[in-house]
Motif scaffolding. Structure first.
Motif, PDB file in Angstrom:
ATOM      1  N   ARG A  86       0.832  -1.325  -0.088  1.00 47.39           N
ATOM      2  CA  ARG A  86      -0.059   0.232  -0.062  1.00 47.39           C
ATOM      3  C   ARG A  86       0.861   1.266  -0.200  1.00 47.39           C
ATOM      4  O   ARG A  86       0.368   2.109  -0.562  1.00 47.39           O
ATOM      5  N   TYR A  87       2.108   1.328   0.593  1.00 55.51           N
ATOM      6  CA  TYR A  87       2.679   2.458   0.806  1.00 55.51           C
ATOM      7  C   TYR A  87       4.257   2.335   0.424  1.00 55.51           C
ATOM      8  O   TYR A  87       5.181   3.043   1.235  1.00 55.51           O
ATOM      9  N   ALA A  88       4.704   1.534  -0.590  1.00 54.17           N
ATOM     10  CA  ALA A  88       6.233   1.132  -0.723  1.00 54.17           C
ATOM     11  C   ALA A  88       6.879   2.526  -0.809  1.00 54.17           C
ATOM     12  O   ALA A  88       7.958   2.456  -0.073  1.00 54.17           O
ATOM     13  N   THR A  89       6.581   3.422  -1.617  1.00 49.78           N
ATOM     14  CA  THR A  89       7.421   4.380  -1.874  1.00 49.78           C
ATOM     15  C   THR A  89       7.719   5.219  -0.789  1.00 49.78           C
ATOM     16  O   THR A  89       8.606   5.721  -0.233  1.00 49.78           O
ATOM     17  N   ASP A  90       6.589   5.572   0.100  1.00 43.96           N
ATOM     18  CA  ASP A  90       6.734   6.348   1.422  1.00 43.96           C
ATOM     19  C   ASP A  90       7.633   5.732   2.429  1.00 43.96           C
ATOM     20  O   ASP A  90       8.372   6.208   2.899  1.00 43.96           O
ATOM     21  N   LEU A  91       7.399   4.415   2.584  1.00 39.94           N
ATOM     22  CA  LEU A  91       8.178   3.523   3.654  1.00 39.94           C
ATOM     23  C   LEU A  91       9.568   3.554   3.222  1.00 39.94           C
ATOM     24  O   LEU A  91      10.333   3.595   3.947  1.00 39.94           O
ATOM     25  N   ALA A  92       9.884   3.438   1.998  1.00 39.56           N
ATOM     26  CA  ALA A  92      11.303   3.328   1.387  1.00 39.56           C
ATOM     27  C   ALA A  92      11.697   4.506   1.678  1.00 39.56           C
ATOM     28  O   ALA A  92      13.137   4.666   2.057  1.00 39.56           O
ATOM     29  N   ALA A  93      11.192   5.775   1.622  1.00 33.59           N
ATOM     30  CA  ALA A  93      11.788   7.050   1.954  1.00 33.59           C
ATOM     31  C   ALA A  93      11.954   7.364   3.283  1.00 33.59           C
ATOM     32  O   ALA A  93      12.794   8.141   3.704  1.00 33.59           O
ATOM     33  N   GLN A  94      10.853   6.917   4.188  1.00 30.87           N
ATOM     34  CA  GLN A  94      11.110   7.231   5.624  1.00 30.87           C
ATOM     35  C   GLN A  94      11.908   6.012   6.494  1.00 30.87           C
ATOM     36  O   GLN A  94      11.898   6.533   7.628  1.00 30.87           O
ATOM     37  N   MET A  95      12.101   5.045   5.855  1.00 29.46           N
ATOM     38  CA  MET A  95      12.672   4.176   6.767  1.00 29.46           C
ATOM     39  C   MET A  95      13.921   3.777   6.068  1.00 29.46           C
ATOM     40  O   MET A  95      14.010   2.485   5.699  1.00 29.46           O
ATOM     41  N   PRO A  96      15.069   4.378   6.090  1.00 27.44           N
ATOM     42  CA  PRO A  96      16.306   3.981   5.700  1.00 27.44           C
ATOM     43  C   PRO A  96      16.995   2.710   6.104  1.00 27.44           C
ATOM     44  O   PRO A  96      17.799   2.145   5.605  1.00 27.44           O
ATOM     45  N   GLU A  97      16.637   2.303   7.281  1.00 25.08           N
ATOM     46  CA  GLU A  97      17.093   1.171   7.851  1.00 25.08           C
ATOM     47  C   GLU A  97      16.591   0.176   7.453  1.00 25.08           C
ATOM     48  O   GLU A  97      17.170  -0.913   7.775  1.00 25.08           O
ATOM     49  N   VAL A  98      15.494  -0.139   6.603  1.00 23.70           N
ATOM     50  CA  VAL A  98      15.194  -1.213   5.857  1.00 23.70           C
ATOM     51  C   VAL A  98      15.839  -1.400   4.589  1.00 23.70           C
ATOM     52  O   VAL A  98      15.921  -0.652   3.880  1.00 23.70           O
ATOM     53  N   ASP A  99      16.442  -2.726   4.709  1.00 20.79           N
ATOM     54  CA  ASP A  99      17.233  -3.207   3.465  1.00 20.79           C
ATOM     55  C   ASP A  99      16.429  -3.404   2.135  1.00 20.79           C
ATOM     56  O   ASP A  99      16.784  -3.271   0.994  1.00 20.79           O
ATOM     57  N   HIS A 100      15.212  -4.095   2.455  1.00 20.58           N
ATOM     58  CA  HIS A 100      14.384  -4.558   1.380  1.00 20.58           C
ATOM     59  C   HIS A 100      12.915  -4.524   1.687  1.00 20.58           C
ATOM     60  O   HIS A 100      12.519  -4.717   2.849  1.00 20.58           O
ATOM     61  N   PHE A 101      12.076  -4.149   0.673  1.00 16.21           N
ATOM     62  CA  PHE A 101      10.666  -4.140   0.903  1.00 16.21           C
ATOM     63  C   PHE A 101       9.908  -5.292  -0.076  1.00 16.21           C
ATOM     64  O   PHE A 101      10.273  -4.879  -1.295  1.00 16.21           O
ATOM     65  N   LEU A 102       9.124  -6.112   0.370  1.00 16.37           N
ATOM     66  CA  LEU A 102       8.628  -6.884  -0.639  1.00 16.37           C
ATOM     67  C   LEU A 102       7.021  -6.843  -0.357  1.00 16.37           C
ATOM     68  O   LEU A 102       6.771  -6.570   0.518  1.00 16.37           O
ATOM     69  N   GLY A 103       6.406  -6.690  -1.422  1.00  7.45           N
ATOM     70  CA  GLY A 103       4.850  -6.962  -1.518  1.00  7.45           C
ATOM     71  C   GLY A 103       4.142  -7.734  -1.162  1.00  7.45           C
ATOM     72  O   GLY A 103       4.624  -8.925  -0.524  1.00  7.45           O
ATOM     73  N   SER A 104       2.825  -7.607  -1.258  1.00  4.71           N
ATOM     74  CA  SER A 104       2.056  -8.590  -0.627  1.00  4.71           C
ATOM     75  C   SER A 104       1.937 -10.008  -1.465  1.00  4.71           C
ATOM     76  O   SER A 104       1.292 -11.015  -1.315  1.00  4.71           O
ATOM     77  N   SER A 105       2.443  -9.934  -2.554  1.00  8.04           N
ATOM     78  CA  SER A 105       2.428 -11.063  -3.519  1.00  8.04           C
ATOM     79  C   SER A 105       4.006 -11.578  -3.987  1.00  8.04           C
ATOM     80  O   SER A 105       4.275 -12.061  -4.935  1.00  8.04           O
ATOM     81  N   ASP A 106       4.895 -10.950  -2.999  1.00  9.15           N
ATOM     82  CA  ASP A 106       6.305 -11.369  -3.602  1.00  9.15           C
ATOM     83  C   ASP A 106       7.036 -12.166  -2.469  1.00  9.15           C
ATOM     84  O   ASP A 106       8.337 -12.258  -2.383  1.00  9.15           O
ATOM     85  N   MET A 107       6.305 -13.171  -1.697  1.00 12.00           N
ATOM     86  CA  MET A 107       7.203 -13.744  -0.832  1.00 12.00           C
ATOM     87  C   MET A 107       8.030 -14.923  -1.406  1.00 12.00           C
ATOM     88  O   MET A 107       9.123 -14.725  -0.529  1.00 12.00           O
ATOM     89  N   LEU A 108       7.968 -15.149  -2.620  1.00  4.71           N
ATOM     90  CA  LEU A 108       9.078 -16.246  -2.984  1.00  4.71           C
ATOM     91  C   LEU A 108      10.308 -15.439  -3.289  1.00  4.71           C
ATOM     92  O   LEU A 108      11.489 -15.872  -3.457  1.00  4.71           O
TER      93      LEU A 108
END
Ligand code: SF4
Length: 469
Positions: A86-108
């Motif tokens: 839902r908020y990938a771009t915002d989260l990526a900008a606001q959470m530099p400590e996170v190395d990777h973001f995977l969406g709700s269909s990207d488990m594999l």
């Protein structure tokens, strides 16, 4: 190279299945899953992004896990699931400590990350993905009970709900694929299959051969080893006669109906764009009660939706008093951007919404307590879940009217049994949502004389007093 992974799974049962798939991916990569985040090279937080409190919990959890990166024990922080979708771009900008973001269909895609590759933002299109029986999966918690996703996404347009925007349109899994997964689960020792999706009655309508939900349930119920099949999230529309026959008569299909009704007032149901009014709600309940006299009914409501007047809420109270549901969840309305309700302006003050939530729960609590007390002195079959979380002197389990995690449990005294075993038990105490019962032996007798010894009752009195308080 990463060697160990810690998972935090938030949100609903569907998210739990996604986490279990990521656990399977981790196993395929030969990495160890650890319970202690301080001992993990990689931490994965599978988030929920459905409503305000769930989003807050997700963000708080990511921030908490971020501390392990700060102190150097964790090399990689991965955030996955609905909040990211839902908020990938915002989260990526606001959470530099996170190395990777995977969406709700990207488990594999977690596999790439664990192999030291992968981009920071890997958010695919949910419409292009459905779980398959061949996906790796590792069960969490109990080995005898599992959730099974029979479809992804939702085609409805309920005005308060962000799910279709997050998870996409409905994609039902083919019958053979679901059955294959159930056969695998049964081989792992699963005896209880809890079928989940966003809109279970709509199962199959998007597939070319349009299999019915009843046809799927029959196949699942006939898989050797499966004893309890439970259906969750049935939209309140007419259930087919074939499905009702299965719920009423198949020994492995439980007459347990989980049907989120959301409201009773015509005006609120119209605003919620549910496609029906209050009369349909009453008619549906009455038809189900006629067809399934033993039915256990779980539902959920939303209070405080924009425009909900005192009269609308009174209609909801009337429904709850009339229907005498077994289990009720009451959610406070959450004003969500990107939904039709999110554009409505006649908001209900949160203090009023909270008061309505308390009142509805209080009415339901009395109903539930009376229904459970009526069971004292009767025998039930219970599925033993393991050692009681409240005292290791007892076991805990559930009778068929209690779905895992949401409907309470039966505290089991006076006897021994293994997790995953079905046993007869005699109910001795009841509270608002929980029961206490004595295990019975094969001859229908109490297995141990402890119940006659008031001074050494294995903790029964304490648990009974606690749940009755
Ligand atoms: S049926 Fe359920 S998941 Fe689908 S839009 Fe309505 S509330 Fe959301």
């Amino acid at each position: 190279m990463a060697r160990s992974v810690h998972f935090v799974s938030l949100g609903c049962a569907k998210n739990r299945v996604d986490t279990e798939v990521m656990l399977g991916v981790t196993g395929e990569q030969g990495l160890e899953v650890v319970d202690d985040p301080a001992a993990a090279d990689v931490i994965v937080v599978n988030t929920c992004g459905f409503i305000g409190p769930a989003k807050e919990e997700s963000i708080d959890t990511v921030l908490e896990m971020g501390r392990y990166k700060e102190d150097g024990s964790c090399a990689k922080l991965v955030v996955t699931g609905c909040l990211v979708q839902r908020y990938a771009t915002d989260l990526a900008a606001q959470m530099p400590e996170v190395d990777h973001f995977l969406g709700s269909s990207d488990m594999l895609k977690l596999g790439e990350i664990l192999r030291g590759r992968g981009e920071r933002l890997m958010v695919g299109n949910p419409a292009e993905w459905s779980m398959r029986a061949t996906d790796p999966r590792r069960l969490t918690q109990r080995r005898h009970s599992a959730y099974v996703k029979i479809a992804e996404g939702c085609n409805r347009t309920c005005s308060f709900c962000a799910i279709p925007a997050i998870r996409g349109k409905q994609r039902s899994r083919p019958v053979d694929d679901v059955v294959r997964e159930i056969e695998w689960l049964a081989a792992q020792g699963v005896v209880e299959a809890n079928l989940v999706s966003q809109d279970t009655v709509a199962y199959g309508r998007d597939l070319a051969d349009r299999p019915s939900l009843a046809a799927l349930v029959r196949r699942i119920a006939d898989v050797p080893g499966i004893r309890w099949v439970r259906l969750h999230y049935l939209y309140p529309e007419t259930l087919s006669d074939e499905l009702l026959e299965l719920l009423a008569g198949h020994p492995n299909v439980l007459p347990y109906v989980d049907m989120p009704l959301q409201h009773a007032s015509d005006e609120l149901l119209r605003r919620m764009r549910r496609g029906h009014g209050g009369r349909r709600v009453y008619a549906t309940i009455e038809r189900l009660r006629r067809a399934l006299p033993e039915m256990v009914f779980r539902t959920t409501f939303i209070v405080g939706h924009p425009g909900e007047a005192d009269g609308d809420f009174a209609e909801l109270l009337d429904l709850v008093r009339f229907a005498e549901f077994d289990h009720v969840g009451v959610f406070l309305y959450s004003h969500e951007e990107g939904t039709r309700s999110g554009d409505m302006t006649d908001l209900v003050p949160s203090r009023i919404a909270r008061a309505r939530q308390r009142q509805l729960l209080s009415v339901q609590r009395r109903i539930s307590r009376a229904k459970l007390r009526a069971r004292i002195g009767t025998e039930v079959e219970v599925l033993v879940d393991g050692v009681d979380e409240e005292t290791e002197l007892l076991l805990e389990g559930r009778w068929w009217g209690q779905a895992p995690e949401v409907d309470g449990k039966v505290h089991l005294a006076n006897g021994d049994a293994s997790a995953g075993e079905f046993r007869r038990a005699l109910i001795t105490h009841a509270a608002d949502h929980e029961l206490v019962a004595d295990l019975l032996d094969a001859n229908g007798r109490r297995s141990s004389p402890l119940c006659d010894d008031e001074s050494d009752d294995g903790g029964v009195a304490a648990v009974a007093a606690e749940i009755e308080a």
